[in-house]
Design a protein around this motif. Structure first.
Motif, PDB file in Angstrom:
ATOM      1  N   PRO A  18       7.476   4.899  -2.540  1.00  0.00           N
ATOM      2  CA  PRO A  18       6.382   5.287  -1.720  1.00  0.00           C
ATOM      3  C   PRO A  18       5.022   5.254  -2.361  1.00  0.00           C
ATOM      4  O   PRO A  18       4.007   5.212  -1.561  1.00  0.00           O
ATOM      5  N   THR A  19       5.004   5.448  -3.595  1.00  0.00           N
ATOM      6  CA  THR A  19       3.906   5.860  -4.358  1.00  0.00           C
ATOM      7  C   THR A  19       2.943   4.303  -4.452  1.00  0.00           C
ATOM      8  O   THR A  19       1.804   4.408  -4.583  1.00  0.00           O
ATOM      9  N   SER A  20       3.599   3.416  -4.344  1.00  0.00           N
ATOM     10  CA  SER A  20       2.998   2.033  -4.629  1.00  0.00           C
ATOM     11  C   SER A  20       3.167   0.943  -3.582  1.00  0.00           C
ATOM     12  O   SER A  20       2.331   0.374  -3.161  1.00  0.00           O
ATOM     13  N   ALA A  64       0.958  -1.180   0.159  1.00  0.00           N
ATOM     14  CA  ALA A  64       0.091   0.089  -0.149  1.00  0.00           C
ATOM     15  C   ALA A  64       1.030   1.234  -0.217  1.00  0.00           C
ATOM     16  O   ALA A  64       2.041   1.210   0.597  1.00  0.00           O
ATOM     17  N   PRO A  65       0.354   2.120  -0.598  1.00  0.00           N
ATOM     18  CA  PRO A  65       1.198   3.453  -0.574  1.00  0.00           C
ATOM     19  C   PRO A  65       1.542   4.041   0.780  1.00  0.00           C
ATOM     20  O   PRO A  65       0.871   4.023   1.838  1.00  0.00           O
ATOM     21  N   ALA A  66       2.936   4.709   0.905  1.00  0.00           N
ATOM     22  CA  ALA A  66       3.140   5.291   2.107  1.00  0.00           C
ATOM     23  C   ALA A  66       2.490   6.449   2.310  1.00  0.00           C
ATOM     24  O   ALA A  66       2.003   7.148   1.531  1.00  0.00           O
ATOM     25  N   PRO A  67       2.055   6.725   3.684  1.00  0.00           N
ATOM     26  CA  PRO A  67       1.088   7.856   4.115  1.00  0.00           C
ATOM     27  C   PRO A  67       1.811   9.228   3.942  1.00  0.00           C
ATOM     28  O   PRO A  67       1.122  10.022   3.729  1.00  0.00           O
ATOM     29  N   GLY A  68       3.222   8.956   3.938  1.00  0.00           N
ATOM     30  CA  GLY A  68       4.113  10.429   4.063  1.00  0.00           C
ATOM     31  C   GLY A  68       4.004  11.181   5.443  1.00  0.00           C
ATOM     32  O   GLY A  68       3.441  10.663   6.359  1.00  0.00           O
TER      33      GLY A  68
END
Length: 318
Positions: free
Chosen positions: A235-237, A119-123
């Motif tokens: 991080p996007t994926s 899942a993408p990283a939340p940032g």
């Protein structure tokens, strides 16, 4: 004739550590540096339940009082996320764990069972920092492994000078910081290993002061259901980066910054990775799967030897 530098090699932060100290009470300074690195590892390891990082990750939504070095490292990690447009993202820990990287790499089995979907990283937008207190948003957990090694190299190199060394080289798993007088009469020489051919060198770089860091997806790899995975997460994926770049080496003023930009450039890929490095005013080399080298910034200014220049490198890569 100048005395030989004091030297030590030892495991630290899940990697190989190598210290060189020129001048001063060498053996005493080596012991001081090793003690300091062990203390920093105890603060920042995600594999130690009693570390400050694990305590922070276990306290979503609550303010956590941290030591000054840990708070400074978290602050630098958030700044790096902002400066790279999210290409470097310390909030990828859940994605790393989903990929199977759940224990120190030497203890990781080569073949893992199936796991959670990426899942993408939340940032970092929801991370709050006030002095030495940090509050993570729910769902946010940090991995400070790579930037932590670079930041530790920066801290310890400067502390060695302050403690009486004339010069120091701190190498933590390929994150190298050099400062002060190099042994002999020349600059510090840093070997960049050819990650596609372990044990051989890609280039030798000369630095009077500064840092070199290499990020690669050719190391720290494991298998899951016949698929090869690695530790560099997009991080996007939330999945291991799948671009064409396999290795990036960056020359910068500080090791943690070189580490950040090397990882970001690898995920960005060429030509975006080259543009990123040049926008930040650093030198770098991106190597793609077919062996093509893409230079960024004033790379050639630092190069003193390559396999194409003739002769052999003075020693194997360190």
């Amino acid at each position: 004739m100048a005395a030989e530098p004091a030297e030590a090699r030892f495991p630290v932060m899940g990697s190989a550590g190598h210290l060189l100290v020129a001048g001063g009470p060498g053996l005493e300074l080596l012991a001081l540096a090793r003690s300091r690195l062990a203390a920093l590892e105890s603060l920042w390891s995600r594999f130690r339940a009693d570390s400050e990082l694990c305590r922070l990750n276990a306290s979503p939504g609550r303010w956590v009082q941290l030591s000054a070095p840990t708070a400074a490292l978290v602050r630098q990690a958030v700044r790096a996320w902002e400066a790279t447009g999210g290409l470097f993202d310390p909030t990828v820990l859940p994605a790393l764990e989903a990929a199977g990287y759940t224990r120190s790499f030497p203890d990781l089995p080569p073949e893992l069972p199936s796991g959670a979907a990426p899942a993408p990283a939340p940032g970092c937008a929801g991370i709050e920092i006030e002095d030495d207190r940090v509050r993570l948003a729910p769902g946010v957990r940090l991995d400070l492994g790579g930037i932590g090694k670079g930041y530790a190299a920066d801290l310890v190199a400067q502390e060695l000078l302050a403690a009486g060394a004339e010069g120091a080289c701190v190498n933590l798993g390929g994150d190298v910081r050099v400062t002060g007088r190099a042994p002999g009469t020349g600059a510090w020489t840093v070997a960049v290993e050819d990650e596609a051919r372990p044990g051989t060198d890609l280039a030798w770089l000369a630095l009077a002061e500064g840092a070199v860091a290499t990020s690669t997806r050719l190391r720290r790899r494991w298998q899951r259901q016949g698929r090869q995975l690695h530790h560099l997460i997009d991080p996007t994926s939330g999945a291991p980066a799948a671009g064409t770049v396999v290795t990036v080496t960056v020359v910068a003023a500080e090791a943690h910054w070189a580490e950040v930009l090397a990882k970001a450039a690898l995920i960005a890929g060429p030509p975006a990775g080259v543009a990123l490095l040049e926008a930040h005013g650093v030198a770098g080399l991106l190597v793609t799967e077919d062996g093509t080298a893409h230079r960024a910034g004033p790379w050639e200014r630092y190069v003193t030897w390559t396999p194409n220049s003739g002769g052999t490198s003075p020693a194997s890569a360190g």
